[in-house]
Design a protein around this motif. Structure first.
Motif, PDB file in Angstrom:
ATOM      1  N   ALA A 283       0.814  -1.220   0.000  1.00  0.00           N
ATOM      2  CA  ALA A 283       0.000   0.000   0.000  1.00  0.00           C
ATOM      3  C   ALA A 283       0.845   1.266   0.000  1.00  0.00           C
ATOM      4  O   ALA A 283       0.386   2.316  -0.448  1.00  0.00           O
ATOM      5  N   VAL A 284       2.066   1.202   0.489  1.00  0.00           N
ATOM      6  CA  VAL A 284       2.929   2.386   0.580  1.00  0.00           C
ATOM      7  C   VAL A 284       4.158   2.177  -0.290  1.00  0.00           C
ATOM      8  O   VAL A 284       4.885   1.188  -0.132  1.00  0.00           O
ATOM      9  N   GLY A 285       4.379   3.100  -1.214  1.00  0.00           N
ATOM     10  CA  GLY A 285       5.519   2.994  -2.110  1.00  0.00           C
ATOM     11  C   GLY A 285       6.768   3.650  -1.553  1.00  0.00           C
ATOM     12  O   GLY A 285       6.729   4.377  -0.549  1.00  0.00           O
ATOM     13  N   PRO A 286       7.915   3.446  -2.197  1.00  0.00           N
ATOM     14  CA  PRO A 286       9.192   3.971  -1.702  1.00  0.00           C
ATOM     15  C   PRO A 286       9.290   5.485  -1.734  1.00  0.00           C
ATOM     16  O   PRO A 286      10.110   6.071  -1.027  1.00  0.00           O
ATOM     17  N   GLY A 287       8.458   6.149  -2.533  1.00  0.00           N
ATOM     18  CA  GLY A 287       8.538   7.599  -2.611  1.00  0.00           C
ATOM     19  C   GLY A 287       7.688   8.334  -1.592  1.00  0.00           C
ATOM     20  O   GLY A 287       7.639   9.566  -1.599  1.00  0.00           O
ATOM     21  N   THR A 288       7.009   7.596  -0.709  1.00  0.00           N
ATOM     22  CA  THR A 288       6.126   8.218   0.284  1.00  0.00           C
ATOM     23  C   THR A 288       6.780   8.200   1.654  1.00  0.00           C
ATOM     24  O   THR A 288       7.173   7.142   2.147  1.00  0.00           O
ATOM     25  N   ARG A 289       6.897   9.375   2.248  1.00  0.00           N
ATOM     26  CA  ARG A 289       7.453   9.493   3.603  1.00  0.00           C
ATOM     27  C   ARG A 289       6.293   9.461   4.594  1.00  0.00           C
ATOM     28  O   ARG A 289       5.336  10.209   4.467  1.00  0.00           O
ATOM     29  N   LEU A 290       6.395   8.581   5.595  1.00  0.00           N
ATOM     30  CA  LEU A 290       5.306   8.381   6.537  1.00  0.00           C
ATOM     31  C   LEU A 290       5.601   8.999   7.899  1.00  0.00           C
ATOM     32  O   LEU A 290       6.712   8.884   8.431  1.00  0.00           O
ATOM     33  N   LEU A 291       4.568   9.624   8.447  1.00  0.00           N
ATOM     34  CA  LEU A 291       4.531  10.077   9.836  1.00  0.00           C
ATOM     35  C   LEU A 291       3.336   9.382  10.459  1.00  0.00           C
ATOM     36  O   LEU A 291       2.227   9.428   9.913  1.00  0.00           O
ATOM     37  N   GLN A 292       3.523   8.720  11.599  1.00  0.00           N
ATOM     38  CA  GLN A 292       2.437   7.963  12.206  1.00  0.00           C
ATOM     39  C   GLN A 292       2.239   8.357  13.662  1.00  0.00           C
ATOM     40  O   GLN A 292       3.208   8.520  14.414  1.00  0.00           O
ATOM     41  N   ILE A 293       0.954   8.507  14.054  1.00  0.00           N
ATOM     42  CA  ILE A 293       0.581   8.811  15.438  1.00  0.00           C
ATOM     43  C   ILE A 293      -0.381   7.742  15.915  1.00  0.00           C
ATOM     44  O   ILE A 293      -1.370   7.442  15.232  1.00  0.00           O
ATOM     45  N   ASP A 294      -0.113   7.158  17.080  1.00  0.00           N
ATOM     46  CA  ASP A 294      -1.060   6.208  17.648  1.00  0.00           C
ATOM     47  C   ASP A 294      -0.848   6.119  19.156  1.00  0.00           C
ATOM     48  O   ASP A 294       0.252   6.397  19.663  1.00  0.00           O
ATOM     49  N   GLU A 295      -1.926   5.739  19.861  1.00  0.00           N
ATOM     50  CA  GLU A 295      -1.853   5.573  21.306  1.00  0.00           C
ATOM     51  C   GLU A 295      -1.130   4.295  21.702  1.00  0.00           C
ATOM     52  O   GLU A 295      -0.695   4.142  22.844  1.00  0.00           O
ATOM     53  N   ASP A 296      -1.011   3.351  20.773  1.00  0.00           N
ATOM     54  CA  ASP A 296      -0.388   2.057  21.036  1.00  0.00           C
ATOM     55  C   ASP A 296       1.010   2.024  20.435  1.00  0.00           C
ATOM     56  O   ASP A 296       1.166   2.065  19.218  1.00  0.00           O
ATOM     57  N   PRO A 297       2.058   1.931  21.260  1.00  0.00           N
ATOM     58  CA  PRO A 297       3.418   1.924  20.707  1.00  0.00           C
ATOM     59  C   PRO A 297       3.684   0.744  19.782  1.00  0.00           C
ATOM     60  O   PRO A 297       4.529   0.836  18.885  1.00  0.00           O
ATOM     61  N   ALA A 298       2.964  -0.367  19.972  1.00  0.00           N
ATOM     62  CA  ALA A 298       3.176  -1.524  19.116  1.00  0.00           C
ATOM     63  C   ALA A 298       2.654  -1.311  17.706  1.00  0.00           C
ATOM     64  O   ALA A 298       2.999  -2.049  16.786  1.00  0.00           O
ATOM     65  N   THR A 299       1.813  -0.314  17.516  1.00  0.00           N
ATOM     66  CA  THR A 299       1.220  -0.044  16.206  1.00  0.00           C
ATOM     67  C   THR A 299       2.124   0.802  15.325  1.00  0.00           C
ATOM     68  O   THR A 299       2.162   0.634  14.101  1.00  0.00           O
ATOM     69  N   VAL A 300       2.860   1.729  15.934  1.00  0.00           N
ATOM     70  CA  VAL A 300       3.666   2.683  15.163  1.00  0.00           C
ATOM     71  C   VAL A 300       4.810   1.954  14.450  1.00  0.00           C
ATOM     72  O   VAL A 300       5.650   1.314  15.077  1.00  0.00           O
ATOM     73  N   GLY A 301       4.811   2.031  13.123  1.00  0.00           N
ATOM     74  CA  GLY A 301       5.856   1.390  12.333  1.00  0.00           C
ATOM     75  C   GLY A 301       5.735  -0.114  12.259  1.00  0.00           C
ATOM     76  O   GLY A 301       6.668  -0.788  11.808  1.00  0.00           O
ATOM     77  N   ARG A 302       4.599  -0.679  12.635  1.00  0.00           N
ATOM     78  CA  ARG A 302       4.463  -2.136  12.698  1.00  0.00           C
ATOM     79  C   ARG A 302       4.470  -2.777  11.314  1.00  0.00           C
ATOM     80  O   ARG A 302       5.096  -3.822  11.112  1.00  0.00           O
ATOM     81  N   THR A 303       3.788  -2.174  10.354  1.00  0.00           N
ATOM     82  CA  THR A 303       3.672  -2.772   9.026  1.00  0.00           C
ATOM     83  C   THR A 303       4.540  -2.065   7.997  1.00  0.00           C
ATOM     84  O   THR A 303       5.181  -2.704   7.168  1.00  0.00           O
ATOM     85  N   TYR A 304       4.569  -0.734   8.050  1.00  0.00           N
ATOM     86  CA  TYR A 304       5.361   0.048   7.108  1.00  0.00           C
ATOM     87  C   TYR A 304       6.316   0.944   7.880  1.00  0.00           C
ATOM     88  O   TYR A 304       5.938   1.530   8.905  1.00  0.00           O
ATOM     89  N   PRO A 305       7.564   1.064   7.439  1.00  0.00           N
ATOM     90  CA  PRO A 305       8.529   1.907   8.159  1.00  0.00           C
ATOM     91  C   PRO A 305       8.110   3.375   8.132  1.00  0.00           C
ATOM     92  O   PRO A 305       7.645   3.880   7.107  1.00  0.00           O
ATOM     93  N   VAL A 306       8.257   4.029   9.274  1.00  0.00           N
ATOM     94  CA  VAL A 306       7.881   5.436   9.381  1.00  0.00           C
ATOM     95  C   VAL A 306       9.126   6.285   9.604  1.00  0.00           C
ATOM     96  O   VAL A 306      10.077   5.859  10.242  1.00  0.00           O
ATOM     97  N   GLU A 307       9.089   7.486   9.057  1.00  0.00           N
ATOM     98  CA  GLU A 307      10.195   8.414   9.254  1.00  0.00           C
ATOM     99  C   GLU A 307      10.112   9.074  10.625  1.00  0.00           C
ATOM    100  O   GLU A 307      11.126   9.323  11.266  1.00  0.00           O
TER     101      GLU A 307
END
Length: 533
Positions: A283-307
């Motif tokens: 779902a996320v390509g190499p040209g997309t930079r991700l920022l992720q916010i969540d209440e659960d630390p296990a969720t952040v960066g779990r499936t796709y790497p986040v910057e």
């Protein structure tokens, strides 16, 4: 005091103001202790599936942890689907089930079973009491765990004989205050400032944490495009806002096609992306930079790497980001209203969805469990008030009727409309009885196409658009007479004869003396799912 009486006092102290239950022999000590407890009414359900969904809806409406009482192994098994939905939607529930008398469990008595083993996969934590004096502390821990992010159901099994024992004292509770997150937002702000084509994917963490207004401020400051998370559970961003570009379809390939238009994407309060069917590429390509916010630390960066990953209550984090950009704001052109098709007789799904959306009264809460027509309905909705939309991403069918009853009990000041597929409604039909018993002003709209339409669409897509015959996917013949079914359970029913008729019927939601079921005959399957849905 007997343990059953202490349990009632613990429930009061934890802020519980309603017990959802279907009693059996092992629950008799507890329900007997509720006699005279006027501030703790008992909401009776005749099947545990819609009963747990009622508690789910009540927790959503009141923003408090709900309490459910189930009966031994069979009741726990029946309630599992509701617990699974609540866990995936992060709804706080405390579920207590009565176990058989512990003094003869070694004899494997009728109705006994491994309640903890049954419940463990569908909740955050499950345990069984061994001593009466441990139960009050276990309940305190259960309420704390259920309300601790990520929220969800917690299960406690209590043998019947323990409820009759005397215990001393009520352990003190813990006060949970969702404080402001202590976060360094500098990297997140820098990444967003660098964005040329920013986008925000609005997840349910926004709605759960009261962050809709903060999300709007941030979007308007950034000039970002907003997409709804795939199959979002509640209103996380105003659906009539010009920046809102609709819900992402739960397919990796189609999500990728959308996100590739943006250089920076903020995932706010969602578990990245949960696809329905397999597709390639990711779902996320190499040209997309991700920022992720969540209440659960296990969720952040779990499936796709986040910057940049930020852990905390999503609403306050968004408010902090919005403050950093408060000096700027973008103007958006208003969205013109979508034209409404006019049809008579058996309606097309798109026309039926548009007619329901057009009829929703001001302040209504829409509870949606309609697998195919619901997708079209989301395209037409223009809801803007937090809490005005409820759905479960859990996938356990039969949630909608019970959830609508629970929402109506929790928010009697707002009209509640449930949009239901006929297949979904068959799984939770018994909830109509409780709606009639409680007199909730709930309008149940059943889109009756007499088939499992989503299965036909999926199989046709799998076969390259060539599938014409289907096995096990038709609910007709015989035709399900929905108005007769609802009347038998105490809920009057009416058949919508046209789009105008449906709009008018929905517009009267909340103005009657009790629940109403509207049957909407919908045209059967005519081909693959439209690309827009």
């Amino acid at each position: 005091m007997r343990l059953s009486e202490v349990v009632v006092e613990v429930l009061r102290d934890e802020g519980v103001d309603r017990v959802f239950g279907n009693p059996g022999t092992t629950e008799l000590p507890l329900v007997d202790s509720l006699v005279g407890a006027d501030a703790l009414p008992y909401t009776l359900g005749v099947h545990e599936g819609p009963l747990v969904a009622m508690a789910d809806g009540y927790a959503r409406a009141t923003r408090r942890t709900s309490f459910v009482n189930l009966h031994v192994a069979a009741g726990t098994a029946n309630g599992l689907i509701g617990m699974l939905n609540a866990m995936r939607s992060r709804i706080p529930l405390v579920v207590v089930a009565g176990q058989q008398d512990s003094r003869h469990l070694v004899q494997e008595p009728m109705l006994a079973g491994d309640l903890v083993g049954l419940a463990a996969a569908a909740c955050k934590h499950a345990e069984e009491a061994r001593r009466a004096q441990d139960v009050p502390t276990m309940l305190r821990r259960a309420f704390r765990a259920a309300a601790t992010p990520p929220c969800g159901p917690v299960f406690v099994s209590v043998p019947m004989d323990l409820m009759e024992e005397d215990v001393e004292g009520i352990p003190p509770g813990s006060v949970l205050e969702p404080g402001e997150p202590a976060l360094d937002l500098d990297r997140a702000v820098q990444l967003l400032r660098e964005a040329q084509r920013p986008a925000i994917v609005a997840g349910d963490g926004i709605g759960r944490s009261g962050g809709v207004d903060a999300a709007v401020r941030l979007v308007e400051s950034l000039g970002a495009v907003v997409y709804g998370a795939p199959m979002y559970d509640q209103l996380d961003f105003p659906l009539d806002h010009p920046a809102y570009a609709g819900m992402l379809v739960p397919e990796n390939e189609r999500i990728r096609a959308v996100l590739d238009r943006h250089d920076v994407v903020l995932l706010a309060g969602l578990r990245a992306f949960v696809p329905h069917h397999y597709s390639d590429p990711p779902a996320v390509g190499p040209g997309t930079r991700l920022l992720q916010i969540d209440e659960d630390p296990a969720t952040v960066g779990r499936t796709y790497p986040v910057e940049v990953g930020l852990v905390g209550a999503v609403g306050p984090v968004l408010a902090g980001l919005a403050e950093a950009f408060s000096a700027t704001s973008r103007e958006y052109a208003p969205v013109p209203p979508a034209p409404l098709a006019s049809e008579t007789g058996r309606l097309s799904p798109r026309a039926a969805a548009g007619a329901l959306a057009a009829g929703l009264p001001e302040g209504a809460v829409l509870v949606e469990e309609s697998i195919t027509t619901g997708l079209l309905l989301r395209e037409r909705l223009r809801l803007r008030e937090p809490g005005s939309f409820q759905h479960t991403v859990g996938g356990g069918l039969g949630w909608g009727i019970g959830a609508a009853v629970g929402v109506a009990l929790g928010r009697p000041d707002r009209p509640v409309v449930a949009a239901l597929g006929d297949g979904c409604a068959m799984f939770g039909l018994q909830g109509l009885w409780t709606a009639a018993r409680e007199g909730t002003s709930t309008t149940f709209v059943v889109f009756a196409n007499g088939e499992y339409r989503t299965l036909k669409q999926t199989l046709t897509t799998m076969r390259g658009g060539e599938q014409e015959k289907f096995v096990g996917m038709d609910l007709e013949p015989p035709r399900v007479a929905w108005t007769d079914l609802s009347a038998a359970l105490g809920v009057p029913g009416v058949v919508a004869e046209s789009t105008d008729h449906l709009t008018a019927l929905v517009g009267r939601a909340g103005h009657g003396d009790g629940p109403l079921l509207i049957e909407v005959p919908v045209t059967p399957y005519e081909g693959p799912a439209p690309a827009s849905s």
